[in-house]
Design a protein around this motif. Sequence first.
Motif, short mmCIF file in Angstrom:
data_model
loop_
_atom_site.label_atom_id
_atom_site.label_comp_id
_atom_site.label_asym_id
_atom_site.label_seq_id
_atom_site.Cartn_x
_atom_site.Cartn_y
_atom_site.Cartn_z
N ALA A 1 0.60 -1.53 -0.30
CA ALA A 1 -0.05 -0.30 0.09
C ALA A 1 0.82 1.42 -0.45
N ILE A 2 1.72 1.25 0.85
CA ILE A 2 2.86 2.05 0.67
C ILE A 2 3.29 2.44 -0.68
N ALA A 3 4.17 0.97 -1.12
CA ALA A 3 4.82 0.95 -2.39
C ALA A 3 3.47 2.35 -3.33
N ARG A 4 2.99 1.90 -3.42
CA ARG A 4 1.70 2.22 -4.53
C ARG A 4 1.49 3.86 -4.53
N ALA A 5 2.11 3.96 -3.13
CA ALA A 5 1.30 6.08 -2.29
C ALA A 5 2.87 6.64 -3.22
N LEU A 6 4.07 5.98 -3.08
CA LEU A 6 5.33 6.17 -3.44
C LEU A 6 5.72 6.59 -4.95
N ILE A 7 4.69 5.44 -5.51
CA ILE A 7 5.08 5.39 -6.74
C ILE A 7 5.02 6.51 -7.82
N LYS A 8 3.73 7.53 -7.46
CA LYS A 8 3.29 9.06 -7.73
C LYS A 8 4.20 10.07 -8.02
N LYS A 9 5.19 9.46 -6.71
CA LYS A 9 6.06 10.87 -6.67
C LYS A 9 5.19 11.80 -6.66
N ALA A 10 4.76 12.10 -5.66
CA ALA A 10 3.70 13.50 -5.21
C ALA A 10 4.93 14.68 -4.30
N ASP A 11 3.78 15.54 -4.35
CA ASP A 11 4.05 16.77 -4.37
C ASP A 11 4.08 17.19 -1.87
N VAL A 12 3.26 15.96 -1.74
CA VAL A 12 3.01 15.59 -0.48
C VAL A 12 2.37 14.38 -0.05
N TYR A 13 3.49 13.43 0.86
CA TYR A 13 2.74 12.20 1.67
C TYR A 13 1.55 12.25 2.04
N LEU A 14 0.34 11.45 2.66
CA LEU A 14 -0.20 12.21 3.67
C LEU A 14 -0.52 10.49 4.19
N PHE A 15 -0.24 9.82 5.21
CA PHE A 15 -0.65 8.67 6.31
C PHE A 15 -1.22 8.95 7.30
N ASP A 16 -2.48 7.86 7.23
CA ASP A 16 -3.22 8.08 7.58
C ASP A 16 -4.00 6.72 8.63
N GLU A 17 -2.63 6.71 9.55
CA GLU A 17 -2.47 5.66 10.66
C GLU A 17 -1.93 4.40 10.21
N PRO A 18 -1.15 4.20 9.05
CA PRO A 18 -1.11 2.85 8.25
C PRO A 18 -0.45 1.88 9.24
N LEU A 19 -0.09 1.96 10.66
CA LEU A 19 0.37 1.04 11.47
C LEU A 19 -0.80 0.55 12.02
N THR A 20 -1.72 0.90 12.47
CA THR A 20 -2.71 0.69 13.54
C THR A 20 -3.14 -0.64 13.44
N ASN A 21 -3.25 -1.17 11.98
CA ASN A 21 -4.12 -2.39 12.58
C ASN A 21 -2.94 -3.58 12.14
N LEU A 22 -1.97 -3.24 11.99
CA LEU A 22 -0.58 -3.84 12.42
C LEU A 22 -0.67 -5.19 14.05
N ASP A 23 0.07 -6.60 14.14
CA ASP A 23 0.51 -6.55 15.43
C ASP A 23 1.91 -5.67 15.91
N TYR A 24 2.13 -5.73 17.68
CA TYR A 24 2.14 -5.50 17.61
C TYR A 24 4.40 -5.38 17.14
#
Length: 367
Positions: free
Chosen positions: A143-166
């Motif tokens: 999911a992060i790779a799909r966002a980074l491939i755009k070469k965007a001006d701004v990258y926004l992350f909405d709690e991307p680690l919340t659903n992962l275990d400790y």
Amino acid sequence: MVSVKVLNASKKFDGKKVLDDVTFEVKDGSFTSILGPVGAGKTTLLRIIAGVEFPDNGSIYFGDKDVTMIPAKERNVAMVYQTFALYPHMRVFDNIASPLAIRGVPKTEIEKRVKEVAELLKIGHLLSRYPRELSGGEAQRVAIARALIKKADVYLFDEPLTNLDYKIRESMRGELRRIFRELGGTIIYAASDPLDTFTMAQYVVILHRGKVLQTGTVEEVYFNPKNVDVSRILARPPMNLIDAELKVRGDKYILDMKGVEIDVSHLKDLLKEKEYIVGIRPEHLFFPTGEERKVISFPSTVIVTEIEGSESIIHLDWEGCKLMMYYPYIKRLAPGERLIVSAKLKNLYIFSKKNGELIARYSREVA
């Protein structure tokens, strides 16, 4: 890369105010964490920055350009959501490539950029798999790779680690820190877990009930929280808060916490109220040896000990007041066990009981 300014942004849903006059600036090329509890308004704020939502009032600037009413597709923003939202019928390669395919980028360029971003995230061996064949951490990397491939001006992350275990969260923080360092760019990362902020961010915006409470570098805000709410939000575990009463004995000014007294005469010009809250961070509590000077002590009873990895959070009862102590190693204590914990006077914070604002640190006045 570009700076981002949010000016007086407000938003309501069904008459309920979700964002209230929010103002802050994100520096060009910086990593800024928007930290706040669940329901603080973080996701709505990111969606407004992305152009998926529009504010009822206020403005959004990318650099000197007002983008407030410009739709998401024209903003060159990439966003990673809390849920991975991968296309289940597509292999990993095609999931990553999808933003470029939609734009009609030539296949040779797509292949080149997918390989580049896959190498950055160390997922080249996953490109032929389907999402159902991935672990949680692997799916989040895709999911992060799909966002980074755009070469965007701004990258926004909405709690991307919340659903992962400790354990996966722990390893992913280190991975993301490496990725963001190599990537560069302007990064805005919403978090409810302050460990994400401590581990990765340079700057922090504290958001609570739709309002910005404080902004600054992570270190500035941590060491000088503006009020009680900030002191508990940018902390893990949260700061211990103990009610105290000011007593004047001749020329001595004393803060009395259930019989534990602190001489605060050096702060008397700042102390205009009768009641205060004394803050002690859990990591500033320790087991005394008897050789320490300028400390206060709390004879306490163990409630329970939480073991997190190789660290311990010890829950204590002191005179009916619940305290939390952070211990950097595994420490197994039996419920009901009696012990003494101490704190150095220099590490105490003094807040107003009336409005929760920070009045002073014991060792240094607050301007």
